[in-house]
Design an enzyme around this catalytic site. Structure first.
Site, PDB file in Angstrom:
ATOM      1  N   ASN A  37     -54.391 -50.515  79.687  1.00 32.21           N
ATOM      2  CA  ASN A  37     -54.960 -51.855  79.766  1.00 32.21           C
ATOM      3  C   ASN A  37     -54.091 -52.848  79.047  1.00 32.21           C
ATOM      4  O   ASN A  37     -53.353 -52.501  78.119  1.00 32.21           O
ATOM      5  CB  ASN A  37     -56.380 -51.878  79.185  1.00 32.21           C
ATOM      6  CG  ASN A  37     -56.363 -51.923  77.666  1.00 32.21           C
ATOM      7  OD1 ASN A  37     -56.293 -52.978  77.052  1.00 32.21           O
ATOM      8  ND2 ASN A  37     -56.403 -50.750  77.036  1.00 32.21           N
ATOM      9  N   CYS A  91     -53.581 -52.084  68.595  1.00 28.06           N
ATOM     10  CA  CYS A  91     -53.274 -52.508  69.966  1.00 28.06           C
ATOM     11  C   CYS A  91     -51.786 -52.711  70.170  1.00 28.06           C
ATOM     12  O   CYS A  91     -51.147 -53.473  69.455  1.00 28.06           O
ATOM     13  CB  CYS A  91     -54.031 -53.794  70.297  1.00 28.06           C
ATOM     14  SG  CYS A  91     -55.772 -53.455  70.526  1.00 28.06           S
ATOM     15  N   CYS A 128     -43.767 -15.786  77.402  1.00 22.63           N
ATOM     16  CA  CYS A 128     -43.836 -17.247  77.269  1.00 22.63           C
ATOM     17  C   CYS A 128     -45.169 -17.826  77.700  1.00 22.63           C
ATOM     18  O   CYS A 128     -45.527 -18.918  77.316  1.00 22.63           O
ATOM     19  CB  CYS A 128     -42.711 -17.891  78.051  1.00 22.63           C
ATOM     20  SG  CYS A 128     -42.927 -17.802  79.832  1.00 22.63           S
ATOM     21  N   CYS A 166     -46.572 -17.914  83.336  1.00 23.31           N
ATOM     22  CA  CYS A 166     -47.272 -17.320  84.486  1.00 23.31           C
ATOM     23  C   CYS A 166     -48.782 -17.505  84.355  1.00 23.31           C
ATOM     24  O   CYS A 166     -49.470 -17.775  85.331  1.00 23.31           O
ATOM     25  CB  CYS A 166     -46.907 -15.849  84.641  1.00 23.31           C
ATOM     26  SG  CYS A 166     -47.136 -14.869  83.151  1.00 23.31           S
TER      27      CYS A 166
HETATM   28  C1  LIG Z   1     -59.844 -52.045  77.968  1.00 26.44           C
HETATM   29  C2  LIG Z   1     -59.675 -51.545  76.580  1.00 26.44           C
HETATM   30  C3  LIG Z   1     -59.715 -52.439  75.541  1.00 26.44           C
HETATM   31  C4  LIG Z   1     -59.574 -52.005  74.248  1.00 26.44           C
HETATM   32  N1  LIG Z   1     -59.690 -52.895  73.254  1.00 26.44           N
HETATM   33  C5  LIG Z   1     -59.628 -52.481  71.966  1.00 26.44           C
HETATM   34  C6  LIG Z   1     -59.870 -53.359  70.915  1.00 26.44           C
HETATM   35  O1  LIG Z   1     -60.170 -54.535  71.117  1.00 26.44           O
HETATM   36  N2  LIG Z   1     -59.792 -52.895  69.668  1.00 26.44           N
HETATM   37  C7  LIG Z   1     -59.467 -51.596  69.380  1.00 26.44           C
HETATM   38  O2  LIG Z   1     -59.403 -51.218  68.218  1.00 26.44           O
HETATM   39  N3  LIG Z   1     -59.228 -50.713  70.371  1.00 26.44           N
HETATM   40  C8  LIG Z   1     -59.312 -51.127  71.668  1.00 26.44           C
HETATM   41  N4  LIG Z   1     -59.142 -50.227  72.658  1.00 26.44           N
HETATM   42  C9  LIG Z   1     -58.780 -48.837  72.331  1.00 26.44           C
HETATM   43  C10 LIG Z   1     -60.008 -47.906  72.320  1.00 26.44           C
HETATM   44  O3  LIG Z   1     -60.890 -48.293  71.325  1.00 26.44           O
HETATM   45  C11 LIG Z   1     -59.593 -46.455  72.039  1.00 26.44           C
HETATM   46  O4  LIG Z   1     -58.939 -46.373  70.794  1.00 26.44           O
HETATM   47  C12 LIG Z   1     -58.649 -45.903  73.067  1.00 26.44           C
HETATM   48  O5  LIG Z   1     -58.999 -46.348  74.348  1.00 26.44           O
HETATM   49  C13 LIG Z   1     -58.590 -44.360  73.057  1.00 26.44           C
HETATM   50  O6  LIG Z   1     -59.843 -43.781  73.292  1.00 26.44           O
HETATM   51  P1  LIG Z   1     -60.327 -43.248  74.756  1.00 26.44           P
HETATM   52  O7  LIG Z   1     -59.295 -42.300  75.251  1.00 26.44           O
HETATM   53  O8  LIG Z   1     -61.668 -42.632  74.526  1.00 26.44           O
HETATM   54  O9  LIG Z   1     -60.414 -44.443  75.628  1.00 26.44           O
HETATM   55  C14 LIG Z   1     -59.304 -50.644  73.976  1.00 26.44           C
HETATM   56  C15 LIG Z   1     -59.262 -49.749  75.024  1.00 26.44           C
HETATM   57  C16 LIG Z   1     -59.458 -50.173  76.313  1.00 26.44           C
HETATM   58  C17 LIG Z   1     -59.443 -49.198  77.439  1.00 26.44           C
HETATM   59  S1  SF4 Z   2     -43.866 -12.666  82.908  1.00 21.87           S
HETATM   60 FE1  SF4 Z   2     -45.013 -14.516  82.360  1.00 21.87          FE
HETATM   61  S2  SF4 Z   2     -45.012 -14.480  80.142  1.00 21.87           S
HETATM   62 FE2  SF4 Z   2     -43.443 -13.010  80.739  1.00 21.87          FE
HETATM   63  S3  SF4 Z   2     -41.534 -14.252  80.772  1.00 21.87           S
HETATM   64 FE3  SF4 Z   2     -42.346 -14.339  82.856  1.00 21.87          FE
HETATM   65  S4  SF4 Z   2     -43.598 -16.212  82.920  1.00 21.87           S
HETATM   66 FE4  SF4 Z   2     -43.214 -15.725  80.761  1.00 21.87          FE
END
Ligand SMILES: Cc1cc2nc3c(=O)[nH]c(=O)nc-3n(C[C@H](O)[C@H](O)[C@H](O)COP(=O)(O)O)c2cc1C
Ligand code: SF4
Ligand SMILES: Cc1cc2nc3c(=O)[nH]c(=O)nc-3n(C[C@H](O)[C@H](O)[C@H](O)COP(=O)(O)OP(=O)(O)OC[C@H]3O[C@@H](n4cnc5c(N)ncnc54)[C@H](O)[C@@H]3O)c2cc1C
Lengths: 433, 444
Positions: free
Chosen positions: A76, A138, A382, A385
């Protein structure tokens, strides 16, 4: 039944789910709907001084979708509240009066000088709010004006502003951190030094979600131009989890309460934040995506899980996983696993084969009949898979017991804990005790 | 509506026009763009994918599905058409449940394969709707090839030959080209004259001259064609029909199912097409199912399909048999016709129950009769006439490799040849491969 009531910085709420400062908390109407739905608290949309800012009048969101248009990530370019300060303050006061059992935190962002903060804090106090959150996060717009992440990216400023705030208010002060830094611990330490009661994180991640290939401009596009915005939603959760854990396990900030934010969508996400040290959970995008009704899943889910695990209160969960977050150098190199393919569960898609053969260690064989088998002599364990296999639990990692032979290295598996600091290949290795 | 399903005899207009239109509309409606993307996302992009092997034309299915997923159905269509120029028709008529979708690992995993057929249709329809013909002819080779029979085998062969720079004369005995695409496939699988639309689109390649009303063996001989052209491809299908060998088979009301279907496909007004009240269809393949289902859709009151062996031996797929059952067709197995009774016109068909044992099919001694005012014979098609100089193998033209016959310069493919199932997609594969072989043989 598990008790979801929490006390965070002495602020009580019926559950640990707060709406993060954002559009869902921008006015009385929304917040009252949220409280009616069952949210435990809100951090009011960030306030600033009048004349209030203005937002763009074109689109302000960008998005990343999954195939069925599941919103995986959103960004945003919205700024802080675009309503007059007194309107917000009046509404905050009214809501807190009518909903005394819910947490009411007010997010603030004013210019980086002491008078500004000294001026706004008493106004908030007057509303009866429970605390303030300093928006140092922000990444767009406000940062160009020396606020938001422009403050959050400089630890000295964080400390300074936090100190001013602690000086000018009796309310708990929470500092909201930006993830757009190299090392989140420096920001948290600065807040701690400045006297912060808690940190909250993460705010949004600087991003461009997509490019309009016809207009040749980033999205959202405003009259042919676009700008970077703040990324949030499920996609940012891993970034947020790590940052929360980093602060929780840093000896300097281990005692500092954390409000966890970033991509929380279901009870499980919240439980993970709690386990990594967050004292409560803030939600923004999930609510914007589905509406306030998700609170029912969040609370019921967390409660059910806690019951199943025998946790009686949220406190019992907070920080449980922190001791198990460590540095790479302390991981046990004598822990040897091999991939195992459950032939009954295998649907013969060959994804594991393609992944291991093309991009890993050529450790899976494929027969004429499409039978896929792990070659222990090549498998480095790793886990790729496992991750590409479309069938859950079809491929699992099995630990070789001590005394078994690792066909790849030819060595016998030891039950001795051996990490990199002790490893013979490490020129700096200390002899094992 | 002048008649009803219960009106005795073979009469038209048992249903009103609106009902008929609904009955003969798209049996599987096309996918929308979003539905397609979601369906495409279910594809696992398998390594060495089993679906590719299961497709007679070996379309790179995971690739085309990924291209749909990535928002380019037109690119997906090219991937399909590169291998199968009639990919649009095949998407509609292939029994995918026994081909690609049967091999899909998700069919194995959860009984719900990726909807390959419908996705293929989405891709090819998208491209054709934009009127894009993505192929161009190579530099002229100066070679002229006669393609006899304009069904899927002949069409695929002609297109590939033309694309490689050869000049093609495509001839067919019928009035319209398309073979069974035009005269055979069930109407509800290819509504809105799709067969002709696809042919028009295919012809955009250029270099293909069509001549209808030309019958090999009558209008022209293979000898003459070999003399006039650099090579000949025969895609003449199966023009004759097996006889029942039951008493009274020639009674009025007894008819070859393929003729009924061809008439239905060509009918301008389905309300004028007569159908019986009690219809009996004899056979267990696609033709039998299509005749039975379409009789029901035209308004026949009672339609029974009778097959001499067990259900597992029917060449119609489970999916098609389900479709027939849903349409209200009664299916009787292990019964063979012994006599067609009636006074002039058919009134009843008598069947003997059979037992399929180690030494073949044997009547059990028990018989029964079914009321019938119309009987459709659908017990298999055969090669009409073997052109002089060619030899037979299992009743079809013997071929080796990519459709090479005993005569130099003469290739054959599709239903008229041995090898592969009698399916549209098989005909396309064989026509295409013969074209490549012809081109290589003629042009080095
Ligand atoms: C449209 C929008 C506006 C936001 N405005 C603010 C704001 O005014 N102040 C703030 O601290 N964070 C703001 N945020 C950040 C959110 O509070 C939050 O930290 C962030 O979106 C991560 O959390 P989420 O993944 O649950 O959305 C905003 C987020 C969005 C999507
Ligand atoms: S068999 Fe799976 S775990 Fe083993 S090396 Fe290959 S991808 Fe990685
Ligand atoms: C009723 C019915 C329903 C079917 N449904 C399906 C289905 O749903 N899905 C599927 O995959 N397959 C289906 N099939 C099978 C499929 O239609 C055939 O396998 C396919 O059409 C074979 O293609 P072809 O080019 O070999 O022959 P055809 O399509 O039979 O074309 C042969 C062409 O050669 C012409 N011809 C014949 N003799 C001469 C001659 N002497 N001189 C000149 N021209 C001649 C004919 O007029 C015809 O146009 C169905 C078949 C029938 C009969």
């Amino acid at each position: 039944m598990a008790n979801l009531a929490t006390e965070f910085l002495g602020i009580k709420s019926p559950n640990p789910f707060w709406l993060a400062s954002a559009p869902p908390t921008d006015k009385q109407y929304n917040v009252e709907r949220a409280f009616r739905a069952g949210w435990g608290g809100v951090v009011w949309k960030t306030l600033g001084f009048d004349p209030h800012i203005v937002n763009v009048n074109g689109p302000r969101y960008g998005a990343v979708w999954g195939a069925d248009r599941q919103l995986l990530g959103m960004n945003n370019i919205e700024l802080i509240t675009d309503r007059p300060l007194d309107v917000n303050l009046r509404e905050i006061k009214a809501v807190k009066r009518d909903w005394p059992d819910r947490a009411m935190i007010v997010s603030l962002m004013v210019p980086c000088d002491e008078e500004s903060w000294a001026a706004i804090l008493p106004m908030v106090e007057e509303t009866g709010a429970d605390g303030v959150e300093l928006n140092f996060g922000c990444p767009h717009g406000m940062s160009e004006r020396g606020m938001g992440s422009a403050v959050g990216q400089v630890p000295e400023y964080i400390e300074m502003v936090t100190r001013w705030c602690k000086k000018h208010t009796r309310m708990p002060v929470m500092v909201k951190l930006t993830p757009n830094v190299a090392d989140i611990r420096n920001a948290a330490r600065a807040a701690h030094k400045g006297g912060a009661d808690a940190v909250s994180l993460i705010n949004t991640v600087n991003s461009i979600t997509s490019v309009d290939l016809d207009a040749m401009a980033p999205e959202p596009t405003i009259d042919g131009k676009g700008t970077h915005g703040g990324y949030c939603g499920p996609a940012v959760k891993p970034i947020a989890l790590n940052m929360v854990a980093e602060i929780a396990r840093d000896p300097q900030t281990a005692a500092l309460p954390i409000s966890g934010i970033g991509g929380i969508t279901t009870w499980r996400d919240a439980a993970e934040f709690l386990a990594l040290g967050a004292g409560n959970a803030q939600v923004c995008t999930a609510a914007m995506n589905y509406g306030f009704a998700i609170i029912k899943e969040l609370t019921a889910g967390l409660s059910l899980w806690m019951d199943e695990k025998g946790y009686r209160s949220v406190d019992e969960v907070v920080g449980r996983a922190v001791p198990n977050v460590t540095d790479w150098q302390y991981l046990n190199l004598n822990y040897v696993t091999k991939a195992r393919i459950d032939q009954d569960a295998c649907i013969k898609c060959g994804r594991c084969y393609a992944a291991c053969e093309d991009t890993s260690h050529q450790a899976i064989s494929m027969s004429e009949e499409r039978v896929f088998e792990v070659i222990d002599a090549e498998c480095v364990a790793c886990n790729l898979c496992v991750n590409v296999c479309p069938v859950e639990n079809c491929i699992t990692m099995e630990r070789l017991p001590a005394g078994a032979r690792d066909e790849r290295t030819g060595q016998t598996v030891s039950d001795r804990y051996l990490n990199w600091t002790m490893h013979p290949n490490n020129p700096m290795a200390k002899a094992a005790e | 509506m002048t008649n009803a399903p219960t009106t005795p005899g073979i009469v038209p207009a048992r249903l009103d026009r609106q009902t008929l239109a609904a009955n003969f509309s798209d049996v599987e409606p096309p996918m929308g763009a979003h539905e397609a993307v979601v369906a495409a996302d279910r594809c696992y992009f398998c390594h060495d994918a089993p679906c590719i092997t299961a497709c007679p034309t070996e379309i790179d299915i995971p690739l085309f599905i990924r291209q749909i997923q990535a928002g380019q159905p037109e690119a997906a269509a090219r991937t399909i058409l590169d291998q199968n120029i009639l990919g649009g028709m095949c998407a509609r008529v292939c029994p995918t449940e026994t081909l690609c979708e049967e091999a899909c690992v998700r069919e194995f995993a959860e009984g719900k394969p990726v909807e390959i057929g419908r996705l293929q249709r989405f891709a090819t329809d998208t491209l054709m709707a934009r009127d894009i013909h993505p192929y161009e002819r190579a530099a002229p080779t100066g070679k002229r090839i006669a393609v006899v029979g304009a069904g899927p085998a002949g069409l695929a062969c002609a297109h590939r030959l033309a694309m490689r720079g050869n000049d093609v004369v495509l001839m067919d005995a019928r009035e319209r080209i398309g073979g069974l695409n035009e005269y055979g496939i069930a109407a509800y699988k290819t509504p809105d004259d799709f067969a002709q639309a696809e042919i028009d689109w295919l012809m955009k390649i250029g270099g293909i001259a069509t001549r209808t009303g030309v019958r090999l063996g009558e209008t022209v001989t293979l000898q003459e064609l070999r003399a006039e052209y650099d090579a000949v491809f025969l895609g003449i299908g199966l023009g004759a029909v097996n006889a029942l060998g039951a008493e009274g088979e020639t009674r009025e009301g007894v008819r070859d199912a393929v003729d009924f279907i061809a008439e239905l496909r060509q009918a301008e007004d389905l309300a004028r097409l007569p159908v019986g009240r009690h219809v009996v269809v004899i056979g267990g393949g696609m033709t039998a199912v299509d005749a039975a289902v379409q009789s029901r859709l035209l308004g026949a009151e009672a339609v029974t399909m009778v097959y001499r062996r067990g259900r597992d031996r029917m060449s119609a797929s489970e999916h098609e048999l389900d479709h027939a059952a849903t349409a209200g067709v009664r299916i009787i197995t292990n019964a063979q016709p012994v006599a067609v009774h009636g006074n002039g016109a058919v009134r009843e068909v008598e069947f003997a129950y059979t037992h399929d044992g180690p030494d073949g099919l044997k009547p059990t001694g028990e018989t029964f009769r079914l009321r019938a005012d119309q009987v459709f014979k659908a017990i298999g098609q055969t090669l009409a006439d073997l052109p002089a100089g060619l030899s037979l193998c299992n009743g079809k033209i013997a071929v080796a490799g990519a459709g090479r016959t005993d005569l130099p310069g003469v290739w054959a493919g599709g239903d008229c040849t041995t090898g592969g199932e009698d399916l549209t997609v098989t005909a396309v594969a064989q026509g295409r491969d013969a074209a490549e072989d012809i081109h290589k043989t003629l042009n080095g």
